[in-house]
Design an enzyme around this catalytic site. Sequence first.
Site, PDB file in Angstrom:
ATOM      1  N   ASN A 147       0.807  -1.220   0.000  1.00 54.68           N
ATOM      2  CA  ASN A 147       0.000   0.000   0.000  1.00 54.68           C
ATOM      3  C   ASN A 147       0.842   1.273   0.000  1.00 54.68           C
ATOM      4  O   ASN A 147       0.347   2.342   0.333  1.00 54.68           O
ATOM      5  CB  ASN A 147      -1.005  -0.009   1.166  1.00 54.68           C
ATOM      6  CG  ASN A 147      -0.329  -0.193   2.515  1.00 54.68           C
ATOM      7  OD1 ASN A 147       0.873  -0.014   2.627  1.00 54.68           O
ATOM      8  ND2 ASN A 147      -1.095  -0.535   3.533  1.00 54.68           N
ATOM      9  N   ARG A 285       3.181   7.566  11.370  1.00 56.49           N
ATOM     10  CA  ARG A 285       2.630   7.105  12.635  1.00 56.49           C
ATOM     11  C   ARG A 285       2.410   8.307  13.529  1.00 56.49           C
ATOM     12  O   ARG A 285       3.257   9.215  13.602  1.00 56.49           O
ATOM     13  CB  ARG A 285       3.564   6.105  13.326  1.00 56.49           C
ATOM     14  CG  ARG A 285       3.539   4.709  12.717  1.00 56.49           C
ATOM     15  CD  ARG A 285       2.175   4.037  12.832  1.00 56.49           C
ATOM     16  NE  ARG A 285       2.098   2.745  12.153  1.00 56.49           N
ATOM     17  CZ  ARG A 285       1.618   2.549  10.928  1.00 56.49           C
ATOM     18  NH1 ARG A 285       1.170   3.571  10.211  1.00 56.49           N
ATOM     19  NH2 ARG A 285       1.566   1.336  10.411  1.00 56.49           N
ATOM     20  N   GLN A 314      -5.590   3.871  18.254  1.00 54.99           N
ATOM     21  CA  GLN A 314      -6.567   3.665  17.198  1.00 54.99           C
ATOM     22  C   GLN A 314      -7.531   2.566  17.598  1.00 54.99           C
ATOM     23  O   GLN A 314      -7.047   1.487  17.959  1.00 54.99           O
ATOM     24  CB  GLN A 314      -5.871   3.320  15.876  1.00 54.99           C
ATOM     25  CG  GLN A 314      -5.111   4.496  15.343  1.00 54.99           C
ATOM     26  CD  GLN A 314      -4.548   4.300  13.942  1.00 54.99           C
ATOM     27  OE1 GLN A 314      -4.045   5.228  13.357  1.00 54.99           O
ATOM     28  NE2 GLN A 314      -4.606   3.106  13.409  1.00 54.99           N
ATOM     29  N   HIS A 333      -7.669   6.173   9.810  1.00 57.86           N
ATOM     30  CA  HIS A 333      -6.500   5.523   9.195  1.00 57.86           C
ATOM     31  C   HIS A 333      -6.930   4.741   7.943  1.00 57.86           C
ATOM     32  O   HIS A 333      -7.198   3.546   8.001  1.00 57.86           O
ATOM     33  CB  HIS A 333      -5.853   4.590  10.220  1.00 57.86           C
ATOM     34  CG  HIS A 333      -4.490   4.137   9.841  1.00 57.86           C
ATOM     35  ND1 HIS A 333      -3.624   3.548  10.721  1.00 57.86           N
ATOM     36  CD2 HIS A 333      -3.810   4.188   8.665  1.00 57.86           C
ATOM     37  CE1 HIS A 333      -2.490   3.252  10.113  1.00 57.86           C
ATOM     38  NE2 HIS A 333      -2.587   3.614   8.851  1.00 57.86           N
TER      39      HIS A 333
HETATM   40  P1  NDP Z   1      10.505   2.230   3.962  1.00 57.15           P
HETATM   41  O1  NDP Z   1      11.123   1.221   4.849  1.00 57.15           O
HETATM   42  O2  NDP Z   1      10.522   2.006   2.490  1.00 57.15           O
HETATM   43  O3  NDP Z   1      11.157   3.625   4.201  1.00 57.15           O
HETATM   44  C1  NDP Z   1      11.362   4.133   5.465  1.00 57.15           C
HETATM   45  C2  NDP Z   1      12.511   5.082   5.344  1.00 57.15           C
HETATM   46  O4  NDP Z   1      12.628   5.740   6.595  1.00 57.15           O
HETATM   47  C3  NDP Z   1      13.828   4.398   5.060  1.00 57.15           C
HETATM   48  O5  NDP Z   1      14.414   5.058   3.969  1.00 57.15           O
HETATM   49  C4  NDP Z   1      14.592   4.638   6.347  1.00 57.15           C
HETATM   50  O6  NDP Z   1      15.938   4.886   6.161  1.00 57.15           O
HETATM   51  C5  NDP Z   1      13.999   5.930   6.802  1.00 57.15           C
HETATM   52  N1  NDP Z   1      14.234   6.252   8.187  1.00 57.15           N
HETATM   53  C6  NDP Z   1      14.168   5.451   9.253  1.00 57.15           C
HETATM   54  N2  NDP Z   1      14.416   6.146  10.354  1.00 57.15           N
HETATM   55  C7  NDP Z   1      14.636   7.415   9.989  1.00 57.15           C
HETATM   56  C8  NDP Z   1      14.967   8.596  10.683  1.00 57.15           C
HETATM   57  N3  NDP Z   1      15.129   8.586  12.014  1.00 57.15           N
HETATM   58  N4  NDP Z   1      15.123   9.741   9.984  1.00 57.15           N
HETATM   59  C9  NDP Z   1      14.991   9.747   8.644  1.00 57.15           C
HETATM   60  N5  NDP Z   1      14.689   8.640   7.933  1.00 57.15           N
HETATM   61  C10 NDP Z   1      14.516   7.502   8.594  1.00 57.15           C
HETATM   62  O7  NDP Z   1       9.007   2.429   4.509  1.00 57.15           O
HETATM   63  P2  NDP Z   1       7.740   2.919   3.728  1.00 57.15           P
HETATM   64  O8  NDP Z   1       8.087   4.115   2.928  1.00 57.15           O
HETATM   65  O9  NDP Z   1       7.075   1.791   3.057  1.00 57.15           O
HETATM   66  O10 NDP Z   1       6.790   3.312   4.944  1.00 57.15           O
HETATM   67  C11 NDP Z   1       7.163   4.334   5.867  1.00 57.15           C
HETATM   68  C12 NDP Z   1       6.226   4.291   7.047  1.00 57.15           C
HETATM   69  O11 NDP Z   1       4.940   4.689   6.625  1.00 57.15           O
HETATM   70  C13 NDP Z   1       6.000   2.899   7.641  1.00 57.15           C
HETATM   71  O12 NDP Z   1       6.988   2.585   8.590  1.00 57.15           O
HETATM   72  C14 NDP Z   1       4.654   3.001   8.243  1.00 57.15           C
HETATM   73  O13 NDP Z   1       4.756   3.384   9.609  1.00 57.15           O
HETATM   74  C15 NDP Z   1       3.986   4.106   7.470  1.00 57.15           C
HETATM   75  N6  NDP Z   1       2.901   3.563   6.666  1.00 57.15           N
HETATM   76  C16 NDP Z   1       1.667   4.106   6.832  1.00 57.15           C
HETATM   77  C17 NDP Z   1       0.609   3.594   6.162  1.00 57.15           C
HETATM   78  C18 NDP Z   1      -0.747   4.168   6.320  1.00 57.15           C
HETATM   79  O14 NDP Z   1      -1.716   3.494   5.993  1.00 57.15           O
HETATM   80  N7  NDP Z   1      -0.890   5.402   6.753  1.00 57.15           N
HETATM   81  C19 NDP Z   1       0.744   2.422   5.272  1.00 57.15           C
HETATM   82  C20 NDP Z   1       2.112   2.027   5.066  1.00 57.15           C
HETATM   83  C21 NDP Z   1       3.123   2.537   5.785  1.00 57.15           C
HETATM   84  P3  NDP Z   1      17.021   3.825   5.729  1.00 57.15           P
HETATM   85  O15 NDP Z   1      16.560   3.224   4.464  1.00 57.15           O
HETATM   86  O16 NDP Z   1      18.186   4.678   5.522  1.00 57.15           O
HETATM   87  O17 NDP Z   1      17.094   2.893   6.865  1.00 57.15           O
END
Ligand code: NDP
Length: 386
Positions: A147, A285, A314, A333
């Site tokens: 998603n 989140r 939630q 959500h």
């Molecule tokens: P990804 O794992 O593809 O990307 C997350 C990114 O966050 C990675 O590039 C990671 O870095 C980076 N990251 C982690 N910690 C930090 C930090 N402290 N500062 C900056 N960057 C950071 O995840 P997605 O893009 O798929 O999803 C992101 C989040 O979105 C999920 O964790 C989830 O909580 C949320 N989500 C929400 C949904 C909704 O329905 N609202 C549905 C799906 C997801 P690196 O690669 O360098 O480790």
Amino acid sequence: MAKVLCVLYDDPTDGYPTSYARDDLPPIGHYPGGQTAPTPEATDFTPGHLLGSVSGELGLRHFLERAGHTLVVTSDKDGDGSVFDRELPDADVVISQPFWPAYLTADRIATARNLKLAITAGIGSDHVDLDAAIAHGVTVAEVTYSNSISVAEHVVMMTLSLVRNYLPAHQVVLDGGWNIADCVTRSYDLEGMHVGTVAAGRIGLAVLRRLAPFDVKLHYTDRHRLPREVEEELGLTFHPTTADMVPHCDVVTINAPLHPDTEGLFGDELLATMKRGAYLINTARARIADRDAIDRALRDGRLAGYAGDVWYPQPAPADHPWRTMPHHGMTPHISGSSLSAQARYAAGTREILESWLTGRPIREEYLIVDGGALAGAGAHSYSVTT
Ligand code: NDP
């Protein structure tokens, strides 16, 4: 034989649908970057039907019961004596969705003596205490990428909605009014604005790509830098930290996981460094933002708008301040639970179960915790304290 305990959100208030607004979904075989969409051996549902609610059962009942397994589906997940708590002690597998999370706390994991697998039907496994899962040898898996684009589209929608003041203007129509000035005194163009994402993973990068044609200046921060060709293609400015980035931005979108480094990141201190009248979009989140600091920032004008679809807890209580704070564009959500997304994460859940039930490895891309440690996608995106 396994007992699978599945926690899903309630059916629509007027009953499980008997017809839908559209007849089909466009086929999506691959995600950006090449990962294939879920490849279960079979599915027992119609793509485009409501699968994420209790009666939808993620399309799993026929598959599981035919093989002799037990499926328990409930929406009753909180409070003393919930069905979830009653069914958990002998469950082998728990399935939950972030939209209606069954919080698998350390206490609950300790009582779940048979628990071996926790599947997130969607993405974002922070409702599972990953430290406890590691300690108890529970495998955690989610349907990576299922998603991500759905959420990115929601971010784009919310960005435009806030900046252009769409929701208040729509309300004028619903109220039978026509006062143009009421609609436009908070309405701007996105063109030329500086937009930054906290994290440029699957969702963050998809947001950047979708916003680039709006002729905005794009910024990002992440723990790892994107390839130089991507930075050049999109004209990205990289900032080493969130604190470095946000003072430059008119719009900030949060796309990082919730973990100890990001919890409470957007509090009074960081918000005070943002441009007056900045917009903040958080579909990642809720607890990455300080609930009351967001309310204050909207009331004192530091933020011109806040939108997102993630709350804590939630479902959000009726008196949650984000329901009534000014200039917000919150939804429940829902961003990652469009009917399109449901078809993918239901198929991915089935794929994970097919693998696990027959002793085959779960796709690396889906693993968060395995073998007593972070694994697969989880090793890249999540942090734990152990
Ligand atoms: P990804 O794992 O593809 O990307 C997350 C990114 O966050 C990675 O590039 C990671 O870095 C980076 N990251 C982690 N910690 C930090 C930090 N402290 N500062 C900056 N960057 C950071 O995840 P997605 O893009 O798929 O999803 C992101 C989040 O979105 C999920 O964790 C989830 O909580 C949320 N989500 C929400 C949904 C909704 O329905 N609202 C549905 C799906 C997801 P690196 O690669 O360098 O480790």
